[in-house]
Enzyme design. Sequence first.
Site, PDB file in Angstrom:
ATOM      1  N   GLY A   1       0.823  -1.202   0.000  1.00 14.91           N
ATOM      2  CA  GLY A   1       0.000   0.000   0.000  1.00 14.91           C
ATOM      3  C   GLY A   1       0.858   1.252   0.000  1.00 14.91           C
ATOM      4  O   GLY A   1       0.559   2.224  -0.706  1.00 14.91           O
ATOM      5  N   ASP A  21      -9.435   3.112  11.301  1.00 13.46           N
ATOM      6  CA  ASP A  21      -9.397   1.775  11.890  1.00 13.46           C
ATOM      7  C   ASP A  21     -10.543   0.979  11.291  1.00 13.46           C
ATOM      8  O   ASP A  21     -11.697   1.110  11.702  1.00 13.46           O
ATOM      9  CB  ASP A  21      -9.529   1.862  13.402  1.00 13.46           C
ATOM     10  CG  ASP A  21      -9.492   0.490  14.080  1.00 13.46           C
ATOM     11  OD1 ASP A  21      -9.310  -0.521  13.361  1.00 13.46           O
ATOM     12  OD2 ASP A  21      -9.651   0.429  15.306  1.00 13.46           O
ATOM     13  N   LEU A  22     -10.229   0.143  10.314  1.00 15.63           N
ATOM     14  CA  LEU A  22     -11.265  -0.611   9.606  1.00 15.63           C
ATOM     15  C   LEU A  22     -11.915  -1.688  10.466  1.00 15.63           C
ATOM     16  O   LEU A  22     -12.959  -2.229  10.095  1.00 15.63           O
ATOM     17  CB  LEU A  22     -10.682  -1.225   8.336  1.00 15.63           C
ATOM     18  CG  LEU A  22     -10.401  -0.237   7.206  1.00 15.63           C
ATOM     19  CD1 LEU A  22      -9.447  -0.841   6.186  1.00 15.63           C
ATOM     20  CD2 LEU A  22     -11.708   0.183   6.538  1.00 15.63           C
ATOM     21  N   TYR A  49     -13.200 -21.378  14.107  1.00 13.32           N
ATOM     22  CA  TYR A  49     -12.183 -20.463  13.581  1.00 13.32           C
ATOM     23  C   TYR A  49     -10.893 -21.180  13.224  1.00 13.32           C
ATOM     24  O   TYR A  49     -10.349 -21.956  14.017  1.00 13.32           O
ATOM     25  CB  TYR A  49     -11.877 -19.371  14.606  1.00 13.32           C
ATOM     26  CG  TYR A  49     -10.794 -18.409  14.187  1.00 13.32           C
ATOM     27  CD1 TYR A  49     -11.022 -17.439  13.212  1.00 13.32           C
ATOM     28  CD2 TYR A  49      -9.518 -18.466  14.756  1.00 13.32           C
ATOM     29  CE1 TYR A  49     -10.028 -16.538  12.831  1.00 13.32           C
ATOM     30  CE2 TYR A  49      -8.522 -17.584  14.385  1.00 13.32           C
ATOM     31  CZ  TYR A  49      -8.782 -16.630  13.426  1.00 13.32           C
ATOM     32  OH  TYR A  49      -7.793 -15.752  13.046  1.00 13.32           O
ATOM     33  N   SER A  96      -6.029 -11.932  -3.191  1.00 14.76           N
ATOM     34  CA  SER A  96      -4.882 -12.841  -3.138  1.00 14.76           C
ATOM     35  C   SER A  96      -5.246 -14.133  -3.854  1.00 14.76           C
ATOM     36  O   SER A  96      -6.428 -14.432  -4.065  1.00 14.76           O
ATOM     37  CB  SER A  96      -4.527 -13.143  -1.682  1.00 14.76           C
ATOM     38  OG  SER A  96      -3.714 -14.292  -1.567  1.00 14.76           O
TER      39      SER A  96
END
Length: 324
Positions: A40, A86-87, A190, A168
Amino acid sequence: MSTFPTFFFETTADEVATAFSQEIKGKNVLITGTSINGIGFETARVVAKHANLVIITGYDSERLKLSEEAIKKDVPTANVRRLTLDLASLAAVRTAAAEVNTYAEPLHVLINNAAAIARPTFKLTADGLELQMATGHIGPFLFTKLLVPKLLASATDQYTPRVVYVSSIAQSMGTGVNFDTIKAPTSEKYNYVDAYCQVKAANVLSAVELSRQSGGKINAYSLHPGHIFTNINQTEEAITKMKNLGMLTPDGRPNEGHNWKTIPQGAATTVAAAFDPRLNDQPGAYLVDSAVANQAIAPHCSDPVNAQRLWNVTEEIIGERFEF
């Protein structure tokens, strides 16, 4: 009509930006996740050589300031603006978007580059969302939705604003987005590698569906940047896993047999997705090595039913309809 070059695995972001310098000229670009030693940051650095304005974001204001200073040191003429974002927090996303909407300039390109580091530990955000999915999909979805007016303000008869999702090759791994756990994540279900793959699948689906939902008002693209040893890969867990896979040597260096790209090579495809005019009639395309590679999209990421379902589910999560 201008003739543009063919790009390759080794092509750098600087080379792509130079090729499309006239397309970048005068544009205002926002790039999420611009920490030094990441793609980025490299995207912002090369685009800043030609653009009217580059807005860089990050959740750490001090690191964000370092990025701005580094860009301006390399490109003294750069017009760079910092935005704390802050996403992982929907409230913080709304605050940041509200700030952008006060800017006088329209927004030509939004590059959703930021992602959370994949860690084995299950973690929920303040909104009750799994951290990777919140940072890599749900937060960007809301941010994009809130910036639609700014994007549409840049549209002309000759120009369609763009949204780019840095996905990706992991989009092709696993079985795609788990529509049950995205709304109700649990530690029992998870797996941090699978969570990463789900986020990258969501990125591809978002590009496809945003292009469709906007009815031609916004062109969205997704991409695989390549295997790059950036700061997001330099955690103890990631290094151990990559050593086990043979991607890194025992002393932690990239194994040349695994087709690693440098950061400048890795950022090239992002720049192409943002500015290559040859993509104008291919909304929703997926790029590899700075060229369209739709054949590399996994079936679960090209399924229009999945794309619309993800869109609807994400709207439910953020509690807002995405309108144009």
